[in-house]
Scaffold this motif. Sequence first.
Motif, PDB file in Angstrom:
ATOM      1  N   TYR A 187     -55.210  41.813  -8.228  1.00 58.11           N
ATOM      2  CA  TYR A 187     -53.875  41.241  -7.999  1.00 58.11           C
ATOM      3  C   TYR A 187     -52.794  42.247  -8.411  1.00 58.11           C
ATOM      4  CZ  TYR A 187     -49.870  38.056  -8.561  1.00 58.11           C
ATOM      5  OH  TYR A 187     -48.633  37.454  -8.481  1.00 58.11           O
ATOM      6  N   ASP A 188     -52.991  42.871  -9.578  1.00 59.95           N
ATOM      7  CA  ASP A 188     -52.013  43.862 -10.068  1.00 59.95           C
ATOM      8  C   ASP A 188     -51.921  45.065  -9.133  1.00 59.95           C
ATOM      9  OD1 ASP A 188     -51.406  42.277 -12.191  1.00 59.95           O
ATOM     10  OD2 ASP A 188     -52.719  43.311 -13.626  1.00 59.95           O
ATOM     11  N   GLU A 189     -53.083  45.429  -8.565  1.00 60.59           N
ATOM     12  CA  GLU A 189     -53.115  46.565  -7.635  1.00 60.59           C
ATOM     13  C   GLU A 189     -52.315  46.242  -6.359  1.00 60.59           C
ATOM     14  OE1 GLU A 189     -56.447  49.422  -5.554  1.00 60.59           O
ATOM     15  OE2 GLU A 189     -57.137  47.857  -6.900  1.00 60.59           O
ATOM     16  N   VAL A 190     -52.466  44.997  -5.894  1.00 63.02           N
ATOM     17  CA  VAL A 190     -51.716  44.546  -4.711  1.00 63.02           C
ATOM     18  C   VAL A 190     -50.214  44.593  -4.999  1.00 63.02           C
ATOM     19  CG1 VAL A 190     -51.192  42.522  -3.260  1.00 63.02           C
ATOM     20  CG2 VAL A 190     -53.565  43.120  -3.733  1.00 63.02           C
ATOM     21  N   ILE A 191     -49.821  44.082  -6.189  1.00 64.59           N
ATOM     22  CA  ILE A 191     -48.398  44.079  -6.574  1.00 64.59           C
ATOM     23  C   ILE A 191     -47.850  45.499  -6.647  1.00 64.59           C
ATOM     24  CG2 ILE A 191     -46.778  43.618  -8.474  1.00 64.59           C
ATOM     25  CD1 ILE A 191     -48.189  41.103  -9.070  1.00 64.59           C
ATOM     26  N   GLU A 192     -48.618  46.376  -7.281  1.00 68.10           N
ATOM     27  CA  GLU A 192     -48.156  47.754  -7.453  1.00 68.10           C
ATOM     28  C   GLU A 192     -47.979  48.432  -6.097  1.00 68.10           C
ATOM     29  OE1 GLU A 192     -49.421  51.901  -9.529  1.00 68.10           O
ATOM     30  OE2 GLU A 192     -50.661  50.160 -10.005  1.00 68.10           O
ATOM     31  N   SER A 193     -48.925  48.194  -5.184  1.00 65.20           N
ATOM     32  CA  SER A 193     -48.833  48.797  -3.848  1.00 65.20           C
ATOM     33  C   SER A 193     -47.656  48.233  -3.066  1.00 65.20           C
ATOM     34  CB  SER A 193     -50.123  48.541  -3.056  1.00 65.20           C
ATOM     35  OG  SER A 193     -51.229  49.088  -3.735  1.00 65.20           O
ATOM     36  N   TYR A 194     -47.404  46.934  -3.231  1.00 58.73           N
ATOM     37  CA  TYR A 194     -46.325  46.281  -2.472  1.00 58.73           C
ATOM     38  C   TYR A 194     -44.956  46.653  -3.031  1.00 58.73           C
ATOM     39  CZ  TYR A 194     -44.140  42.695   0.431  1.00 58.73           C
ATOM     40  OH  TYR A 194     -43.389  42.047   1.384  1.00 58.73           O
ATOM     41  N   GLY A 195     -44.914  46.857  -4.348  1.00 58.07           N
ATOM     42  CA  GLY A 195     -43.627  47.087  -5.032  1.00 58.07           C
ATOM     43  C   GLY A 195     -43.304  45.858  -5.860  1.00 58.07           C
ATOM     44  N   VAL A 196     -43.228  46.028  -7.182  1.00 62.00           N
ATOM     45  CA  VAL A 196     -43.092  44.881  -8.095  1.00 62.00           C
ATOM     46  C   VAL A 196     -41.895  44.008  -7.741  1.00 62.00           C
ATOM     47  CG1 VAL A 196     -42.835  44.196 -10.515  1.00 62.00           C
ATOM     48  CG2 VAL A 196     -44.217  46.199  -9.934  1.00 62.00           C
ATOM     49  N   THR A 197     -40.722  44.616  -7.571  1.00 64.08           N
ATOM     50  CA  THR A 197     -39.504  43.840  -7.296  1.00 64.08           C
ATOM     51  C   THR A 197     -39.608  43.093  -5.969  1.00 64.08           C
ATOM     52  OG1 THR A 197     -38.386  45.729  -8.301  1.00 64.08           O
ATOM     53  CG2 THR A 197     -36.979  44.021  -7.407  1.00 64.08           C
ATOM     54  N   ALA A 198     -40.117  43.799  -4.953  1.00 64.58           N
ATOM     55  CA  ALA A 198     -40.229  43.180  -3.622  1.00 64.58           C
ATOM     56  C   ALA A 198     -41.250  42.035  -3.647  1.00 64.58           C
ATOM     57  CB  ALA A 198     -40.638  44.227  -2.595  1.00 64.58           C
ATOM     58  N   PHE A 199     -42.349  42.210  -4.415  1.00 62.20           N
ATOM     59  CA  PHE A 199     -43.402  41.185  -4.452  1.00 62.20           C
ATOM     60  C   PHE A 199     -42.908  39.916  -5.150  1.00 62.20           C
ATOM     61  CE2 PHE A 199     -47.415  39.115  -5.490  1.00 62.20           C
ATOM     62  CZ  PHE A 199     -48.150  39.334  -4.330  1.00 62.20           C
ATOM     63  N   GLU A 200     -42.036  40.090  -6.151  1.00 63.30           N
ATOM     64  CA  GLU A 200     -41.482  38.921  -6.870  1.00 63.30           C
ATOM     65  C   GLU A 200     -40.761  37.983  -5.906  1.00 63.30           C
ATOM     66  OE1 GLU A 200     -39.015  40.393 -10.022  1.00 63.30           O
ATOM     67  OE2 GLU A 200     -40.753  40.994 -11.237  1.00 63.30           O
ATOM     68  N   LYS A 201     -40.108  38.570  -4.893  1.00 64.25           N
ATOM     69  CA  LYS A 201     -39.356  37.762  -3.920  1.00 64.25           C
ATOM     70  C   LYS A 201     -40.286  36.891  -3.070  1.00 64.25           C
ATOM     71  CE  LYS A 201     -35.621  41.119  -3.584  1.00 64.25           C
ATOM     72  NZ  LYS A 201     -35.151  42.269  -2.820  1.00 64.25           N
ATOM     73  N   LEU A 202     -41.564  37.286  -2.960  1.00 63.14           N
ATOM     74  CA  LEU A 202     -42.511  36.511  -2.154  1.00 63.14           C
ATOM     75  C   LEU A 202     -42.930  35.225  -2.870  1.00 63.14           C
ATOM     76  CD1 LEU A 202     -44.926  39.317  -0.840  1.00 63.14           C
ATOM     77  CD2 LEU A 202     -42.988  38.310   0.354  1.00 63.14           C
ATOM     78  N   ASN A 203     -42.710  35.204  -4.192  1.00 60.06           N
ATOM     79  CA  ASN A 203     -43.066  34.036  -5.012  1.00 60.06           C
ATOM     80  C   ASN A 203     -44.543  33.668  -4.874  1.00 60.06           C
ATOM     81  OD1 ASN A 203     -42.641  31.954  -6.806  1.00 60.06           O
ATOM     82  ND2 ASN A 203     -41.876  30.526  -5.243  1.00 60.06           N
ATOM     83  N   MET A 204     -45.418  34.623  -5.212  1.00 57.29           N
ATOM     84  CA  MET A 204     -46.866  34.387  -5.176  1.00 57.29           C
ATOM     85  C   MET A 204     -47.466  34.727  -6.535  1.00 57.29           C
ATOM     86  SD  MET A 204     -47.989  35.923  -1.511  1.00 57.29           S
ATOM     87  CE  MET A 204     -47.404  35.263   0.031  1.00 57.29           C
ATOM     88  N   PRO A 205     -47.310  33.837  -7.520  1.00 54.79           N
ATOM     89  CA  PRO A 205     -47.828  34.145  -8.862  1.00 54.79           C
ATOM     90  C   PRO A 205     -49.356  34.155  -8.886  1.00 54.79           C
ATOM     91  CG  PRO A 205     -47.044  31.884  -8.749  1.00 54.79           C
ATOM     92  CD  PRO A 205     -46.701  32.513  -7.439  1.00 54.79           C
ATOM     93  N   TYR A 206     -49.907  34.739  -9.954  1.00 58.28           N
ATOM     94  CA  TYR A 206     -51.377  34.800 -10.075  1.00 58.28           C
ATOM     95  C   TYR A 206     -51.887  33.472 -10.620  1.00 58.28           C
ATOM     96  CZ  TYR A 206     -56.064  36.430 -11.219  1.00 58.28           C
ATOM     97  OH  TYR A 206     -57.430  36.575 -11.276  1.00 58.28           O
ATOM     98  N   THR A 207     -52.212  32.573  -9.705  1.00 61.25           N
ATOM     99  CA  THR A 207     -52.780  31.276 -10.101  1.00 61.25           C
ATOM    100  C   THR A 207     -54.109  31.121  -9.368  1.00 61.25           C
ATOM    101  OG1 THR A 207     -51.738  30.152  -8.237  1.00 61.25           O
ATOM    102  CG2 THR A 207     -50.458  30.261 -10.281  1.00 61.25           C
ATOM    103  N   ASP A 208     -54.786  30.009  -9.613  1.00 66.20           N
ATOM    104  CA  ASP A 208     -56.072  29.750  -8.929  1.00 66.20           C
ATOM    105  C   ASP A 208     -55.877  29.597  -7.427  1.00 66.20           C
ATOM    106  OD1 ASP A 208     -57.292  29.885 -11.323  1.00 66.20           O
ATOM    107  OD2 ASP A 208     -57.473  27.701 -11.624  1.00 66.20           O
ATOM    108  N   ASN A 209     -54.629  29.317  -7.016  1.00 63.16           N
ATOM    109  CA  ASN A 209     -54.360  29.122  -5.584  1.00 63.16           C
ATOM    110  C   ASN A 209     -54.192  30.444  -4.823  1.00 63.16           C
ATOM    111  OD1 ASN A 209     -54.378  26.357  -5.867  1.00 63.16           O
ATOM    112  ND2 ASN A 209     -52.195  26.265  -6.370  1.00 63.16           N
ATOM    113  N   PHE A 210     -54.037  31.550  -5.577  1.00 61.78           N
ATOM    114  CA  PHE A 210     -53.846  32.839  -4.895  1.00 61.78           C
ATOM    115  C   PHE A 210     -55.190  33.325  -4.361  1.00 61.78           C
ATOM    116  CE2 PHE A 210     -53.530  37.466  -4.582  1.00 61.78           C
ATOM    117  CZ  PHE A 210     -52.361  37.594  -3.847  1.00 61.78           C
ATOM    118  N   LYS A 211     -55.288  33.474  -3.058  1.00 55.46           N
ATOM    119  CA  LYS A 211     -56.563  33.843  -2.437  1.00 55.46           C
ATOM    120  C   LYS A 211     -56.400  35.080  -1.559  1.00 55.46           C
ATOM    121  CE  LYS A 211     -59.168  30.126  -3.582  1.00 55.46           C
ATOM    122  NZ  LYS A 211     -58.625  29.800  -4.882  1.00 55.46           N
ATOM    123  N   LEU A 212     -57.463  35.860  -1.494  1.00 58.19           N
ATOM    124  CA  LEU A 212     -57.535  36.983  -0.551  1.00 58.19           C
ATOM    125  C   LEU A 212     -58.797  36.793   0.287  1.00 58.19           C
ATOM    126  CD1 LEU A 212     -56.493  40.089  -2.715  1.00 58.19           C
ATOM    127  CD2 LEU A 212     -55.183  39.039  -0.876  1.00 58.19           C
TER     128      LEU A 212
END
Length: 291
Positions: A187-212
């Motif tokens: 999850y952290d790797e995805v955030i880092e690749s996307y850009g931390v600030t930009a990813f925050e705007k997507l509102n996808m926190p690391y919960t059990d509902n986050f799926k890949l």
Amino acid sequence: MRILAKGETMPLEDMSLLPRNYKEMINIISKPYGLILCVGPTGSGKTTTLHAALRHINRPDKKIWTAEDPVEITQYGLRQVQVQPKIGFDFAAAMRSFLRADPDVIMVGEMRDHETAKTGIEASLTGHLVFSTLHTNSAPETIVRLLDMGIDPLNFADALLGILAQRLVRTLCNSCKEMYHPTKEEYDEVIESYGVTAFEKLNMPYTDNFKLFRPKGCNLCDKTGYKGRIGIHELLVATEDIKRMVQKHATVEIMREQAMKEGMTTLLQDGILKAIKGFTDFKQVRRVCIK
């Protein structure tokens, strides 16, 4: 060697463009004149995308001429010629002869040199809509490449409507793709690749509902886990601010930052969004995107 079957034209709506990119693309290809570039490495689907755009604007009252090397996709209503550099009929020569016939839309297979680029920009400033391709890694890099070729920045800024960079990634097989909950490291790797600030705007926190999604393999996909390919895109629209930056020879970083402020998603971000939606997996996106 590329073996080309007779290609069919794909509709623009089937190109997997994100809603913002699709809306902006329709907007720029509907303009009466200007320059639109599609960029990426060989085999990234540039010609397919340009033909999809031409298909969208192809009407009986529109005169559309193309110079290609070779003609890979044929369309009813287009006048298409193949360039023959050995006899001196290159892209620049084809374009000059096209201009005498005054078409509405011109597509040039590739802007390989200063002369082709210069002729294309002049054509787009004299009332023609010009489509072309270049081999560059990203949309902002394309501007710098053309300026380095010796193109006049004022004319280029005036002519430019937009630049679409693209890549093709393998799509997960719909029959066997597997949904899973990623580890915190993933999850952290995805955030880092996307850009931390930009990813925050997507509102996808690391919960059990986050799926890949990941490949599994079945008989339908020959046990590979993948079937077909999908485009990932980066569309830079030439706004007034971008045009001013082109005139001032701004760096790639500054132009990229400005374009992202205006809503551009980078190739990597576009790919990550498509991985989250389950079209592909993060590994495939990283493989084709240069960070």
